[in-house]
Motif scaffolding. Structure first.
Motif, PDB file in Angstrom:
ATOM      1  N   ALA A 146      32.895  80.888  -0.366  1.00 39.04           N
ATOM      2  CA  ALA A 146      32.705  81.654   0.870  1.00 39.04           C
ATOM      3  C   ALA A 146      31.763  82.826   0.670  1.00 39.04           C
ATOM      4  O   ALA A 146      30.917  83.105   1.530  1.00 39.04           O
ATOM      5  N   ILE A 147      31.888  83.542  -0.449  1.00 44.70           N
ATOM      6  CA  ILE A 147      31.078  84.746  -0.647  1.00 44.70           C
ATOM      7  C   ILE A 147      29.789  84.453  -1.402  1.00 44.70           C
ATOM      8  O   ILE A 147      28.915  85.320  -1.513  1.00 44.70           O
ATOM      9  N   GLY A 148      29.668  83.258  -1.954  1.00 46.19           N
ATOM     10  CA  GLY A 148      28.429  82.866  -2.602  1.00 46.19           C
ATOM     11  C   GLY A 148      28.189  83.482  -3.958  1.00 46.19           C
ATOM     12  O   GLY A 148      27.036  83.605  -4.386  1.00 46.19           O
ATOM     13  N   ARG A 149      29.274  83.804  -4.678  1.00 44.18           N
ATOM     14  CA  ARG A 149      29.117  84.404  -6.002  1.00 44.18           C
ATOM     15  C   ARG A 149      30.452  84.371  -6.739  1.00 44.18           C
ATOM     16  O   ARG A 149      31.510  84.249  -6.121  1.00 44.18           O
ATOM     17  N   PRO A 150      30.428  84.499  -8.079  1.00 41.96           N
ATOM     18  CA  PRO A 150      31.686  84.540  -8.828  1.00 41.96           C
ATOM     19  C   PRO A 150      32.446  85.841  -8.581  1.00 41.96           C
ATOM     20  O   PRO A 150      31.850  86.877  -8.272  1.00 41.96           O
ATOM     21  N   ILE A 151      33.744  85.769  -8.739  1.00 41.45           N
ATOM     22  CA  ILE A 151      34.571  86.968  -8.688  1.00 41.45           C
ATOM     23  C   ILE A 151      35.081  87.269 -10.089  1.00 41.45           C
ATOM     24  O   ILE A 151      34.926  86.479 -11.023  1.00 41.45           O
ATOM     25  N   LEU A 152      35.689  88.447 -10.225  1.00 40.25           N
ATOM     26  CA  LEU A 152      36.436  88.820 -11.419  1.00 40.25           C
ATOM     27  C   LEU A 152      37.913  88.807 -11.059  1.00 40.25           C
ATOM     28  O   LEU A 152      38.312  89.378 -10.043  1.00 40.25           O
ATOM     29  N   LEU A 153      38.734  88.163 -11.876  1.00 38.62           N
ATOM     30  CA  LEU A 153      40.169  88.066 -11.620  1.00 38.62           C
ATOM     31  C   LEU A 153      40.901  89.020 -12.550  1.00 38.62           C
ATOM     32  O   LEU A 153      40.713  88.984 -13.769  1.00 38.62           O
ATOM     33  N   GLU A 154      41.769  89.867 -11.976  1.00 38.47           N
ATOM     34  CA  GLU A 154      42.448  90.910 -12.740  1.00 38.47           C
ATOM     35  C   GLU A 154      43.826  90.458 -13.220  1.00 38.47           C
ATOM     36  O   GLU A 154      44.621  89.909 -12.457  1.00 38.47           O
ATOM     37  N   ASN A 155      44.108  90.720 -14.483  1.00 36.21           N
ATOM     38  CA  ASN A 155      45.452  90.506 -15.014  1.00 36.21           C
ATOM     39  C   ASN A 155      46.429  91.490 -14.364  1.00 36.21           C
ATOM     40  O   ASN A 155      46.094  92.641 -14.118  1.00 36.21           O
ATOM     41  N   PRO A 156      47.645  91.058 -14.058  1.00 39.06           N
ATOM     42  CA  PRO A 156      48.561  91.903 -13.303  1.00 39.06           C
ATOM     43  C   PRO A 156      49.398  92.821 -14.191  1.00 39.06           C
ATOM     44  O   PRO A 156      49.516  92.627 -15.402  1.00 39.06           O
ATOM     45  N   SER A 157      49.999  93.832 -13.562  1.00 38.60           N
ATOM     46  CA  SER A 157      51.137  94.533 -14.160  1.00 38.60           C
ATOM     47  C   SER A 157      52.382  93.882 -13.575  1.00 38.60           C
ATOM     48  O   SER A 157      52.462  93.659 -12.367  1.00 38.60           O
ATOM     49  N   THR A 158      53.351  93.546 -14.423  1.00 39.02           N
ATOM     50  CA  THR A 158      54.503  92.782 -13.952  1.00 39.02           C
ATOM     51  C   THR A 158      55.812  93.442 -14.370  1.00 39.02           C
ATOM     52  O   THR A 158      55.880  94.180 -15.362  1.00 39.02           O
ATOM     53  N   TYR A 159      56.838  93.126 -13.600  1.00 35.51           N
ATOM     54  CA  TYR A 159      58.157  93.724 -13.801  1.00 35.51           C
ATOM     55  C   TYR A 159      59.228  92.651 -13.943  1.00 35.51           C
ATOM     56  O   TYR A 159      60.373  92.962 -14.255  1.00 35.51           O
ATOM     57  N   VAL A 160      58.877  91.390 -13.707  1.00 31.39           N
ATOM     58  CA  VAL A 160      59.744  90.245 -13.967  1.00 31.39           C
ATOM     59  C   VAL A 160      58.894  89.141 -14.578  1.00 31.39           C
ATOM     60  O   VAL A 160      57.675  89.098 -14.390  1.00 31.39           O
ATOM     61  N   MET A 161      59.564  88.249 -15.324  1.00 34.75           N
ATOM     62  CA  MET A 161      58.902  87.068 -15.873  1.00 34.75           C
ATOM     63  C   MET A 161      59.675  85.834 -15.427  1.00 34.75           C
ATOM     64  O   MET A 161      60.872  85.912 -15.118  1.00 34.75           O
ATOM     65  N   PHE A 162      58.986  84.690 -15.382  1.00 31.64           N
ATOM     66  CA  PHE A 162      59.587  83.471 -14.868  1.00 31.64           C
ATOM     67  C   PHE A 162      59.971  82.533 -16.011  1.00 31.64           C
ATOM     68  O   PHE A 162      59.133  82.208 -16.864  1.00 31.64           O
ATOM     69  N   ALA A 163      61.219  82.081 -15.994  1.00 33.89           N
ATOM     70  CA  ALA A 163      61.672  81.133 -17.006  1.00 33.89           C
ATOM     71  C   ALA A 163      60.941  79.803 -16.892  1.00 33.89           C
ATOM     72  O   ALA A 163      60.865  79.040 -17.859  1.00 33.89           O
ATOM     73  N   SER A 164      60.383  79.515 -15.713  1.00 33.30           N
ATOM     74  CA  SER A 164      59.699  78.236 -15.486  1.00 33.30           C
ATOM     75  C   SER A 164      58.275  78.208 -16.030  1.00 33.30           C
ATOM     76  O   SER A 164      57.623  77.159 -16.013  1.00 33.30           O
ATOM     77  N   SER A 165      57.763  79.325 -16.517  1.00 34.63           N
ATOM     78  CA  SER A 165      56.395  79.355 -17.037  1.00 34.63           C
ATOM     79  C   SER A 165      56.273  78.478 -18.276  1.00 34.63           C
ATOM     80  O   SER A 165      57.142  78.498 -19.152  1.00 34.63           O
ATOM     81  N   THR A 166      55.196  77.729 -18.337  1.00 27.24           N
ATOM     82  CA  THR A 166      54.913  76.889 -19.501  1.00 27.24           C
ATOM     83  C   THR A 166      53.633  77.324 -20.222  1.00 27.24           C
ATOM     84  O   THR A 166      53.290  76.761 -21.260  1.00 27.24           O
TER      85      THR A 166
END
Length: 302
Positions: A146-166
């Motif tokens: 849509a914007i015609g260019r790459p974006i930068l994706l930011e790593n989050p700050s988190t307060y919970v983690m998911f047991a389902s993550s692989t």
């Protein structure tokens, strides 16, 4: 990457280092001081959602900044990781902002913030597995198209983690960058906040981080609380100076990858402009001091 980002490429052995580009969040309270004093080799970040109206004082202020400095357009509501399709109206408004201001950097968060047509005032975490990887990549592809260019994706700050993550967060980010061609925005404060909250090593996280995709770095302050079990809980509050431990982590990253455009985020309890500018200059000083270490490392690798 666009031409501006290429112009700020990391130094290589035998070539003089380019200027260490630093920036700050742009707040209207600082407009007069910024215009009067400037920020040499500096850029300013704005949240895209604050400028999605057609005109008025916000756009006049941003236009004044854009005449003098590059800007970074930082999205907080695209809901890249959300279960729903991207909001096409929101995406169109974001696209129009990119066309209007031609920002040096465009970024969004690895998070979700909407569901069933309702937007939440939070950047919420997501599990890291194949299903969410495919969804995040599809949303990034749609946004970049849509914007015609790459974006930068930011790593989050988190307060919970998911047991389902692989997948680990670092492996997830690497896979996203490889599949979509996006870059990464490394928020060092987010790394430290999440590490303390979940009891892992920030150093080990950064050792595993795909630094080769990093096009911008964020630094910010955080606040300290206690959770219900009276254990330390850090909040990515953006309301104070960068902590010494975060500066140390940042210096180690710069030693590994060289000078990368670096922004100080400060969104509430705003200081006077000279205080915020001094934080940006502290980042520049670290980059200037650490570039020889980075160059020496490259020479040894060769």
């Amino acid at each position: 990457m666009n031409d501006f980002i290429r112009s700020m490429a990391r130094p290589t052995p035998g070539r003089p280092a380019r200027a260490a580009l630093v920036g700050t969040s742009f707040k209207h309270e600082h407009l007069g001081a910024i215009i009067e004093e400037g920020l040499p080799d500096g850029f300013f970040e704005v949240h895209a959602e604050n400028y999605m109206g057609a005109g008025g004082p916000p756009h006049r202020a941003l236009a004044a900044i854009r005449e003098r400095h590059p800007v970074s357009l930082h999205g907080v509501c695209m809901s890249i990781g959300g279960p729903d399709a991207l909001d096409l109206t929101h995406l169109a408004r974001f696209r129009d902002l990119v066309a209007r201001y031609e920002p040096a950097f465009v970024s969004e968060h690895l998070a979700w913030s909407s569901h069933g047509g309702t937007f939440f005032n939070d950047l919420l975490p997501l599990p890291y597995h194949r299903e969410t990887l495919d969804r995040v990549c599809a949303h990034i592809d749609q946004m970049q198209s849509a914007i015609g260019r790459p974006i930068l994706l930011e790593n989050p700050s988190t307060y919970v983690m998911f047991a389902s993550s692989t997948l680990s967060e670092t492996d997830f980010l690497r896979a996203v960058a490889q599949k979509t061609g996006c870059g990464l925005l490394l928020d060092v404060n987010n790394v430290f906040v999440s590490a303390i909250n979940h009891g892992y090593s920030a150093h080990e996280y950064l050792s595993a981080f795909p630094l080769e995709y990093v096009g911008e770095i964020h630094l910010a302050g955080h606040s300290e609380q206690l959770d219900d079990e009276h254990q330390p809980l850090l909040i990515d509050s953006h309301d104070s100076p960068v902590a010494d431990v975060v500066w140390d982590l940042y210096a180690q990253v710069i030693s590994r990858i060289g000078a990368v455009p670096t922004l100080i985020e400060w969104d509430s309890d705003l200081p006077a402009w000279p205080v915020l500018r001094a934080q940006a200059e502290a980042a520049r000083q670290i980059m200037t001091q650490r570039i020889p270490t980075y160059n020496e490392g490259l020479c040894h690798e060769a």
